[in-house]
Design a protein around this motif. Structure first.
Motif, PDB file in Angstrom:
ATOM      1  N   SER A 164       7.949  -0.964  -8.994  1.00 38.91           N
ATOM      2  CA  SER A 164       7.635   0.083  -8.028  1.00 38.91           C
ATOM      3  C   SER A 164       7.157   1.337  -8.737  1.00 38.91           C
TER       4      SER A 164
ATOM      5  N   ILE B  87       4.395   7.375  -6.866  1.00 44.90           N
ATOM      6  CA  ILE B  87       3.093   7.859  -6.408  1.00 44.90           C
ATOM      7  C   ILE B  87       3.254   9.202  -5.703  1.00 44.90           C
TER       8      ILE B  87
ATOM      9  N   ILE C 246      -0.196   8.516 -10.164  1.00 43.99           N
ATOM     10  CA  ILE C 246       0.642   7.320 -10.250  1.00 43.99           C
ATOM     11  C   ILE C 246       1.267   7.246 -11.640  1.00 43.99           C
TER      12      ILE C 246
ATOM     13  N   LYS D 237      -2.968   5.202   3.630  1.00 51.08           N
ATOM     14  CA  LYS D 237      -2.061   5.248   2.480  1.00 51.08           C
ATOM     15  C   LYS D 237      -1.057   4.099   2.546  1.00 51.08           C
ATOM     16  N   MET D 238      -0.634   3.749   3.738  1.00 47.80           N
ATOM     17  CA  MET D 238       0.304   2.645   3.897  1.00 47.80           C
ATOM     18  C   MET D 238      -0.363   1.314   3.534  1.00 47.80           C
TER      19      MET D 238
ATOM     20  N   ASP E 193      -0.440   1.223  -0.192  1.00 51.72           N
ATOM     21  CA  ASP E 193       0.878   0.913  -0.756  1.00 51.72           C
ATOM     22  C   ASP E 193       1.178  -0.581  -0.680  1.00 51.72           C
ATOM     23  N   LYS E 194       0.894  -1.181   0.474  1.00 50.05           N
ATOM     24  CA  LYS E 194       1.166  -2.607   0.641  1.00 50.05           C
ATOM     25  C   LYS E 194       0.258  -3.455  -0.238  1.00 50.05           C
TER      26      LYS E 194
ATOM     27  N   SER F   5       1.466  -3.179  -3.826  1.00 49.48           N
ATOM     28  CA  SER F   5       2.662  -3.994  -4.018  1.00 49.48           C
ATOM     29  C   SER F   5       2.303  -5.464  -4.208  1.00 49.48           C
TER      30      SER F   5
END
Length: 246
Positions: free
Chosen positions: A52, A55, A70, A126-127, A130-131, A134
């Motif tokens: 993880s 950010i 980051i 942004k979500m 993020d996904k 990941s």
């Protein structure tokens, strides 16, 4: 709130690990932000969370862009995983700065615009980033999905401009400088980074800029296994980039 909590000795220790060119691009405020982010990363690692990154998003009104900072532990294909996640979220990278501390912690800054230019105002975008990140950090290659989601048409008008790829390297050295100058296109950076990684190279430093629909990408690269670079191997890399960049 937001202050660096380490003592003076810890601060000096952290500063000693910074790359020599850190303060060419970052001032005191950036330093304090990075040190705080590194504290957060190390706390995650101490708890066993090794996948993880930390950010931070902020807007730069002087340039009308958003900056995604980051901090993470360096690993193979890391730069490609970052840029592919931005491409997946339909966020454009105007420029970036990739710096690595001597202990392997990366401090990367990406200057980003949204789908319609300007600040990244959408929390949903942004979500999505993020996904996607990941997934990428878990080992997934998003390239085929990006290719189907985004049209890789070149953002240019008028005459066709031939891309230029240059490599600077001295015999017997483990590092080389790779320069790519090409008409900007969606996913150009992620394609270039993918080819570099597929060819067995790692990126230790990067300066990326887009100006007047042209991309100017400067990478410091080395063999992922630490081997001394050969002209033959670098020529193969150059040919692969020229064949696949557009």
């Amino acid at each position: 709130d937001g202050e660096y909590l380490g003592g003076e000795d810890e601060l000096n220790k952290c500063m000693a690990m910074l790359p020599e060119n850190y303060f060419l691009f970052h001032g005191k405020d950036d330093l304090l932000m990075h040190l705080k982010m590194i504290e957060t990363l190390e706390a995650k690692e101490a708890e066993g969370d090794l996948n993880s990154p930390v950010i931070e998003w902020r807007d730069d009104p002087n340039r009308s862009v958003s900056v995604a900072s980051i901090v993470f532990r360096d690993k193979p294909w890391l730069f490609y995983r970052y840029v592919s996640a931005f491409a997946y979220a339909n966020l454009s990278i105007l420029s970036c700065r990739i710096l690595i501390r001597s202990d392997g912690i990366t401090m990367d800054s990406f200057f980003i615009t949204g789908p319609d230019g300007g600040f990244v105002q959408s929390d949903a975008a942004k979500m999505v980033f993020d996904k996607a990140l990941s997934r990428a950090l878990s080992g997934e290659d998003l390239f085929d999905e990006i290719s189907s989601l985004r049209n890789f048409n070149i953002k240019r008008g008028g005459r066709r401009i031939k891309p230029v790829v240059k490599i600077s390297h001295k015999d017997g050295e483990k590092n080389a400088i790779l320069i790519i100058e090409a008409p900007d296109s969606t996913g150009l950076l992620s394609r270039g980074a993918r080819i570099i990684s597929q060819s067995g190279f790692s990126i230790s430093y990067a300066m990326v800029n887009t100006d007047h629909r042209m991309a100017f990408d400067n990478f410091h690269i080395h063999s992922s296994d630490g081997a001394i670079l050969t002209r033959e191997r670098l020529e193969v890399l150059k040919e692969n980039i020229m064949k696949n960049i557009l």
